[in-house]
Design a protein around this motif. Sequence first.
Motif, PDB file in Angstrom:
ATOM      1  N   GLY A   9      -3.065  54.325  73.919  1.00 25.80           N
ATOM      2  CA  GLY A   9      -1.792  53.792  73.446  1.00 25.80           C
ATOM      3  C   GLY A   9      -1.364  52.584  74.247  1.00 25.80           C
ATOM      4  O   GLY A   9      -1.895  52.281  75.318  1.00 25.80           O
ATOM      5  N   VAL A  21      10.413  58.452  67.677  1.00 28.89           N
ATOM      6  CA  VAL A  21       9.579  57.569  66.874  1.00 28.89           C
ATOM      7  C   VAL A  21       9.971  57.612  65.401  1.00 28.89           C
ATOM      8  O   VAL A  21      10.043  58.685  64.786  1.00 28.89           O
ATOM      9  CB  VAL A  21       8.090  57.957  67.036  1.00 28.89           C
ATOM     10  CG1 VAL A  21       7.204  57.028  66.229  1.00 28.89           C
ATOM     11  CG2 VAL A  21       7.689  57.915  68.504  1.00 28.89           C
ATOM     12  N   THR A  26       6.061  52.648  60.972  1.00 25.22           N
ATOM     13  CA  THR A  26       5.722  52.797  62.391  1.00 25.22           C
ATOM     14  C   THR A  26       4.504  53.700  62.573  1.00 25.22           C
ATOM     15  O   THR A  26       3.540  53.331  63.250  1.00 25.22           O
ATOM     16  CB  THR A  26       6.915  53.387  63.168  1.00 25.22           C
ATOM     17  OG1 THR A  26       8.053  52.534  63.003  1.00 25.22           O
ATOM     18  CG2 THR A  26       6.592  53.515  64.648  1.00 25.22           C
ATOM     19  N   VAL A  27       4.551  54.876  61.957  1.00 25.17           N
ATOM     20  CA  VAL A  27       3.445  55.834  62.037  1.00 25.17           C
ATOM     21  C   VAL A  27       2.566  55.765  60.791  1.00 25.17           C
ATOM     22  O   VAL A  27       1.353  55.914  60.866  1.00 25.17           O
ATOM     23  CB  VAL A  27       3.991  57.263  62.226  1.00 25.17           C
ATOM     24  CG1 VAL A  27       2.862  58.280  62.246  1.00 25.17           C
ATOM     25  CG2 VAL A  27       4.791  57.356  63.520  1.00 25.17           C
ATOM     26  N   ALA A  37      -1.929  54.756  65.570  1.00 23.18           N
ATOM     27  CA  ALA A  37      -0.689  55.463  65.875  1.00 23.18           C
ATOM     28  C   ALA A  37      -0.944  56.907  66.296  1.00 23.18           C
ATOM     29  O   ALA A  37      -0.361  57.387  67.274  1.00 23.18           O
ATOM     30  CB  ALA A  37       0.255  55.423  64.670  1.00 23.18           C
ATOM     31  N   TYR A  48       9.902  62.852  65.955  1.00 21.20           N
ATOM     32  CA  TYR A  48       9.851  61.910  64.840  1.00 21.20           C
ATOM     33  C   TYR A  48      11.233  61.875  64.204  1.00 21.20           C
ATOM     34  O   TYR A  48      11.700  62.871  63.645  1.00 21.20           O
ATOM     35  CB  TYR A  48       8.776  62.331  63.844  1.00 21.20           C
ATOM     36  CG  TYR A  48       7.394  62.329  64.479  1.00 21.20           C
ATOM     37  CD1 TYR A  48       6.694  61.143  64.651  1.00 21.20           C
ATOM     38  CD2 TYR A  48       6.818  63.513  64.940  1.00 21.20           C
ATOM     39  CE1 TYR A  48       5.446  61.137  65.263  1.00 21.20           C
ATOM     40  CE2 TYR A  48       5.571  63.517  65.548  1.00 21.20           C
ATOM     41  CZ  TYR A  48       4.895  62.316  65.706  1.00 21.20           C
ATOM     42  OH  TYR A  48       3.661  62.320  66.319  1.00 21.20           O
ATOM     43  N   VAL A  69      -1.768  62.885  62.403  1.00 27.23           N
ATOM     44  CA  VAL A  69      -0.764  62.661  63.435  1.00 27.23           C
ATOM     45  C   VAL A  69      -0.318  64.011  63.986  1.00 27.23           C
ATOM     46  O   VAL A  69       0.070  64.894  63.218  1.00 27.23           O
ATOM     47  CB  VAL A  69       0.452  61.902  62.871  1.00 27.23           C
ATOM     48  CG1 VAL A  69       1.507  61.686  63.954  1.00 27.23           C
ATOM     49  CG2 VAL A  69       0.010  60.573  62.280  1.00 27.23           C
ATOM     50  N   THR A 243       4.510  46.549  62.479  1.00 27.82           N
ATOM     51  CA  THR A 243       3.690  47.181  61.452  1.00 27.82           C
ATOM     52  C   THR A 243       4.478  47.503  60.188  1.00 27.82           C
ATOM     53  O   THR A 243       3.937  48.122  59.265  1.00 27.82           O
ATOM     54  CB  THR A 243       3.081  48.488  61.997  1.00 27.82           C
ATOM     55  OG1 THR A 243       4.115  49.278  62.611  1.00 27.82           O
ATOM     56  CG2 THR A 243       2.002  48.202  63.025  1.00 27.82           C
ATOM     57  N   ASN A 264       1.532  47.110  67.489  1.00 28.06           N
ATOM     58  CA  ASN A 264       1.495  48.490  67.003  1.00 28.06           C
ATOM     59  C   ASN A 264       1.606  49.401  68.214  1.00 28.06           C
ATOM     60  O   ASN A 264       1.866  48.927  69.329  1.00 28.06           O
ATOM     61  CB  ASN A 264       0.206  48.753  66.202  1.00 28.06           C
ATOM     62  CG  ASN A 264      -1.044  48.353  66.968  1.00 28.06           C
ATOM     63  OD1 ASN A 264      -1.275  48.803  68.084  1.00 28.06           O
ATOM     64  ND2 ASN A 264      -1.856  47.480  66.388  1.00 28.06           N
ATOM     65  N   LEU A 265       1.429  50.685  68.020  1.00 28.61           N
ATOM     66  CA  LEU A 265       1.584  51.636  69.112  1.00 28.61           C
ATOM     67  C   LEU A 265       0.379  51.679  70.061  1.00 28.61           C
ATOM     68  O   LEU A 265       0.447  52.308  71.115  1.00 28.61           O
ATOM     69  CB  LEU A 265       1.821  53.039  68.545  1.00 28.61           C
ATOM     70  CG  LEU A 265       3.199  53.285  67.934  1.00 28.61           C
ATOM     71  CD1 LEU A 265       3.211  54.600  67.170  1.00 28.61           C
ATOM     72  CD2 LEU A 265       4.265  53.285  69.014  1.00 28.61           C
ATOM     73  N   ARG A 266      -0.682  50.992  69.691  1.00 27.92           N
ATOM     74  CA  ARG A 266      -1.920  51.109  70.479  1.00 27.92           C
ATOM     75  C   ARG A 266      -2.298  49.840  71.234  1.00 27.92           C
ATOM     76  O   ARG A 266      -2.628  49.885  72.425  1.00 27.92           O
ATOM     77  CB  ARG A 266      -3.074  51.485  69.544  1.00 27.92           C
ATOM     78  CG  ARG A 266      -4.440  51.558  70.210  1.00 27.92           C
ATOM     79  CD  ARG A 266      -5.545  51.755  69.172  1.00 27.92           C
ATOM     80  NE  ARG A 266      -5.590  50.635  68.227  1.00 27.92           N
ATOM     81  CZ  ARG A 266      -6.239  50.660  67.065  1.00 27.92           C
ATOM     82  NH1 ARG A 266      -6.875  51.758  66.687  1.00 27.92           N
ATOM     83  NH2 ARG A 266      -6.249  49.604  66.275  1.00 27.92           N
TER      84      ARG A 266
END
Length: 333
Positions: A9, A21, A26-27, A37, A48, A69, A243, A264-266
């Motif tokens: 991440g 989140v 987003t996810v 994600a 979430y 996820v 994203t 992004n989240l990564r």
Amino acid sequence: MDTNGQRTGHPVLDSYNGLLVDLDGTVYRGGAPVPGAAGALAGRRVVYVTNNASRSPREVAHQLRSLGVPAADGDVLTSAQAACRLAREVVDNRGLDHPGRPRAYVVGAASFGDLARTAGFTVVDGAAAHPDVVLHGHSPENDWARLSEAALAIRAGAVYVASNMDTTLPTERGLLVGNGSMVAAVVSATGVTPVSAGKPGPAMFHVAADQIGASRPLAVGDRLDTDIAGGIAAGMDTLCVLTGVATHRELLHTTDRPTHIAANLRDHLPGWSAREEDGRVTVSAGEPGPVEVAAAEALAVAAPLVWAADDAARTVEVVGGDAVAAAAVEAWR
């Protein structure tokens, strides 16, 4: 996590002990997961937080798991849940003029009614039952008859609580009519503006942080006017990912300014920098990478300088100081 079981991440995630989140944008986007994600969130303390009140937490968690996820039912906080908690506080503080459980008329999905019952309300069929509160959340079944019953109950004194005030609902086809637009019809008919439990209000973020015992939470999302504004209202650090809804140029001149910006989240490319001189913000590239990630890194270092210029009523131009940085700025949307 990666194949060796190591946490992956964006490195900024490691600075916080809880992540709040957003979902759509987003996810996942529509029915597809956002690349990276799931791995970025695995092994972390996550809630979430979604403004969507049309589905139960169980349904949302099931969808997340189907996309790979990690999510238990209790990891989801919907605006419908937050609305029920808020409505109980408001009604309890106001006191009842009749014995028994408080009564609620629910304009929304069946799952919203179930949450209201769990929160201690007796769910009634309309204004004739003299509800103490009207709970209003998105549902495709919200029609003229339901809105009219809500208006009658509110005019008779029921507390009006909306799950959220999003005027649009993102779908794969585009932006559809959101809950806030339906609420606007009731407001027009009654003159009463509801208390809103969802983002950008701070209530959902405080509830979510308490839910996982996060003393240093990070609010994460793709929309400035809900995810980022709500996190700021709650006094929390924020991360805007590119994203979903927010664009690079929108972020460049927003007053809802996130603490962090990422593609992004990564993904993260270290070593990027920016400087301002003579009305120009010059971005210098660090580690190279995919253009969409480089564009986010260029924005992350340039935005604080542009925000400072905006605050000082100065106009600045953002340029790339080298070929890689120039291509990254050119990729801004």
